[in-house]
Design a protein around this motif. Structure first.
Motif, mmCIF file in Angstrom:
data_model
loop_
_atom_site.group_PDB
_atom_site.id
_atom_site.type_symbol
_atom_site.label_atom_id
_atom_site.label_comp_id
_atom_site.label_asym_id
_atom_site.label_seq_id
_atom_site.Cartn_x
_atom_site.Cartn_y
_atom_site.Cartn_z
ATOM 1 N N MET A 114 0.890 -1.221 0.093
ATOM 2 C CA MET A 114 -0.112 0.083 0.134
ATOM 3 C C MET A 114 0.906 1.174 0.020
ATOM 4 S SD MET A 114 -3.181 1.172 2.508
ATOM 5 C CE MET A 114 -4.230 -0.027 1.672
ATOM 6 N N GLN A 115 0.584 2.143 -0.812
ATOM 7 C CA GLN A 115 1.158 3.382 -0.839
ATOM 8 C C GLN A 115 0.285 4.544 -0.759
ATOM 9 O OE1 GLN A 115 3.966 3.875 -4.532
ATOM 10 N NE2 GLN A 115 3.245 5.851 -4.585
ATOM 11 N N PHE A 116 0.808 5.535 -0.022
ATOM 12 C CA PHE A 116 0.316 6.867 0.112
ATOM 13 C C PHE A 116 1.043 7.798 -0.736
ATOM 14 C CE2 PHE A 116 -1.174 5.184 4.564
ATOM 15 C CZ PHE A 116 -2.186 4.557 3.962
ATOM 16 N N ASN A 117 0.439 8.694 -1.540
ATOM 17 C CA ASN A 117 1.344 9.599 -2.300
ATOM 18 C C ASN A 117 1.308 10.771 -2.159
ATOM 19 O OD1 ASN A 117 1.188 7.503 -4.537
ATOM 20 N ND2 ASN A 117 -0.809 7.879 -5.079
ATOM 21 N N ALA A 118 0.736 11.435 -1.136
ATOM 22 C CA ALA A 118 0.441 12.585 -0.538
ATOM 23 C C ALA A 118 0.169 12.883 0.617
ATOM 24 C CB ALA A 118 -0.229 13.626 -1.763
ATOM 25 N N VAL A 119 1.046 12.625 1.552
ATOM 26 C CA VAL A 119 0.638 12.607 3.109
ATOM 27 C C VAL A 119 1.423 13.988 3.359
ATOM 28 C CG1 VAL A 119 0.734 11.884 5.317
ATOM 29 C CG2 VAL A 119 0.537 10.004 3.529
ATOM 30 N N GLY A 125 -0.256 13.904 13.115
ATOM 31 C CA GLY A 125 -1.233 12.539 13.650
ATOM 32 C C GLY A 125 -1.248 11.420 12.769
ATOM 33 N N ALA A 126 -1.567 11.922 11.130
ATOM 34 C CA ALA A 126 -1.680 10.828 10.256
ATOM 35 C C ALA A 126 -0.305 10.113 10.114
ATOM 36 C CB ALA A 126 -2.169 11.568 9.134
ATOM 37 N N VAL A 127 0.771 10.947 10.102
ATOM 38 C CA VAL A 127 1.986 10.492 9.932
ATOM 39 C C VAL A 127 2.316 9.631 11.047
ATOM 40 C CG1 VAL A 127 4.499 10.837 9.771
ATOM 41 C CG2 VAL A 127 2.869 12.421 8.594
ATOM 42 N N ARG A 128 1.921 9.915 12.319
ATOM 43 C CA ARG A 128 2.278 8.963 13.408
ATOM 44 C C ARG A 128 1.581 7.857 13.351
ATOM 45 N NH1 ARG A 128 2.159 12.704 16.631
ATOM 46 N NH2 ARG A 128 0.026 12.656 17.010
ATOM 47 N N LEU A 129 0.370 7.941 13.040
ATOM 48 C CA LEU A 129 -0.613 6.696 13.004
ATOM 49 C C LEU A 129 -0.065 5.726 11.812
ATOM 50 C CD1 LEU A 129 -3.213 5.056 13.082
ATOM 51 C CD2 LEU A 129 -4.162 6.413 11.538
ATOM 52 N N TYR A 130 0.351 6.003 10.768
ATOM 53 C CA TYR A 130 0.738 5.333 9.544
ATOM 54 C C TYR A 130 2.012 4.646 9.959
ATOM 55 C CZ TYR A 130 -2.742 8.029 6.743
ATOM 56 O OH TYR A 130 -3.774 8.783 6.423
ATOM 57 N N SER A 132 3.021 3.775 12.844
ATOM 58 C CA SER A 132 2.666 2.875 13.978
ATOM 59 C C SER A 132 2.236 1.459 13.187
ATOM 60 C CB SER A 132 1.684 3.376 15.034
ATOM 61 O OG SER A 132 0.415 3.438 14.650
ATOM 62 N N LEU A 133 1.550 1.594 12.242
ATOM 63 C CA LEU A 133 1.086 0.669 11.192
ATOM 64 C C LEU A 133 2.049 -0.044 10.184
ATOM 65 C CD1 LEU A 133 -2.397 1.690 10.924
ATOM 66 C CD2 LEU A 133 -1.952 0.012 12.376
ATOM 67 N N GLY A 134 3.408 0.344 10.254
ATOM 68 C CA GLY A 134 4.510 -0.087 9.542
ATOM 69 C C GLY A 134 4.662 0.665 8.289
ATOM 70 N N PHE A 135 4.060 1.770 8.020
ATOM 71 C CA PHE A 135 4.496 2.313 6.895
ATOM 72 C C PHE A 135 5.677 3.324 6.944
ATOM 73 C CE2 PHE A 135 -0.037 1.975 6.077
ATOM 74 C CZ PHE A 135 -0.262 1.828 4.839
ATOM 75 N N GLU A 136 6.590 3.295 5.975
ATOM 76 C CA GLU A 136 7.828 4.206 5.866
ATOM 77 C C GLU A 136 7.473 5.357 5.057
ATOM 78 O OE1 GLU A 136 11.309 1.820 5.484
ATOM 79 O OE2 GLU A 136 10.279 0.121 6.021
ATOM 80 N N VAL A 137 8.130 6.408 5.205
ATOM 81 C CA VAL A 137 8.351 7.409 4.255
ATOM 82 C C VAL A 137 9.627 7.013 3.479
ATOM 83 C CG1 VAL A 137 9.034 10.253 3.817
ATOM 84 C CG2 VAL A 137 7.594 9.297 6.123
ATOM 85 N N LEU A 138 9.002 6.868 2.047
ATOM 86 C CA LEU A 138 9.986 6.812 0.950
ATOM 87 C C LEU A 138 10.713 7.915 0.539
ATOM 88 C CD1 LEU A 138 8.172 4.145 -1.449
ATOM 89 C CD2 LEU A 138 9.778 3.664 0.796
ATOM 90 N N GLY A 139 10.184 8.997 0.667
ATOM 91 C CA GLY A 139 10.476 10.468 0.235
ATOM 92 C C GLY A 139 9.863 11.541 0.469
ATOM 93 N N THR A 140 10.049 12.625 0.424
ATOM 94 C CA THR A 140 9.282 13.919 0.625
ATOM 95 C C THR A 140 9.372 14.592 -0.608
ATOM 96 O OG1 THR A 140 9.373 13.439 2.899
ATOM 97 C CG2 THR A 140 8.623 15.779 2.096
ATOM 98 N N LEU A 141 8.377 15.189 -1.263
ATOM 99 C CA LEU A 141 8.368 16.167 -2.255
ATOM 100 C C LEU A 141 8.592 17.393 -1.728
ATOM 101 C CD1 LEU A 141 8.264 17.060 -5.130
ATOM 102 C CD2 LEU A 141 5.579 16.965 -4.876
ATOM 103 N N PRO A 142 9.754 18.219 -1.574
ATOM 104 C CA PRO A 142 9.858 19.552 -0.933
ATOM 105 C C PRO A 142 8.806 20.480 -1.420
ATOM 106 C CG PRO A 142 11.915 18.555 -1.740
ATOM 107 C CD PRO A 142 10.668 17.925 -2.434
#
Length: 162
Positions: A114-119, A125-130, A132-142
């Protein structure tokens, strides 16, 4: 809390908090002036994608999620999802329950990740939740998102293998 398939009739209960969240312009890349019909078309997905609602014992809609393939063709094995919790019901585990539900759906449907394209990075709060469920930040669009209070902030791409 029960999570069930959303119906066209549910839109009347979803729209007020959907409109509030989108108009605030803090967490979604949707146009802030999205009207009711456009919002319904963007949120209530048809099969094989899904939209669900979380309801309490009285049938009150607490939040909603849409889940779908993130790409088409040779990329259609990656799922995505989006979540909205009615502000009056925030902080009660609704978002976590919806996210867990979408992860289970994606596994059942044989998605590989599962991929989220635009967090939005300020949506802590959402970043912390995701996370905690095993998601990683692959990158950030500055400066990928114009936040009404913080100005230009980053958009995270988040991923979790299934």
């Amino acid at each position: 809390m029960l999570i069930r398939e959303a119906t066209a009739q549910d839109w009347n209960a979803i729209w007020p908090f959907f409109e509030e969240i989108v108009a605030a312009g803090e967490t979604f890349t949707f146009p802030v002036d999205l009207d009711r019909d456009e919002g319904r078309a963007w949120w209530l997905l048809s099969k094989p994608n899904r939209t669900v609602v979380a309801v309490d014992d009285t049938g009150t809609i607490l939040g909603t999620a849409k889940m779908n393939n993130n790409h088409h063709g040779n990329g259609s094995h990656i799922a995505s999802a989006s979540y909205m919790v009615a502000p009056a019901h925030a902080g009660r585990g609704v978002g976590r329950a919806l996210c867990e539900y979408t992860l289970d759906w994606a596994k059942t449907e044989n998605y590989r990740a599962m991929q989220f394209n635009a967090v939005v990075e300020t949506n802590t709060g959402a970043v912390r939740l995701y996370r905690s469920l095993g998601f990683e930040v692959l990158g950030t669009l500055p400066e990928g998102f114009l936040h009404p209070e913080h100005g230009y902030v980053g958009l995270h791409i988040m991923h979790r293998a299934l």
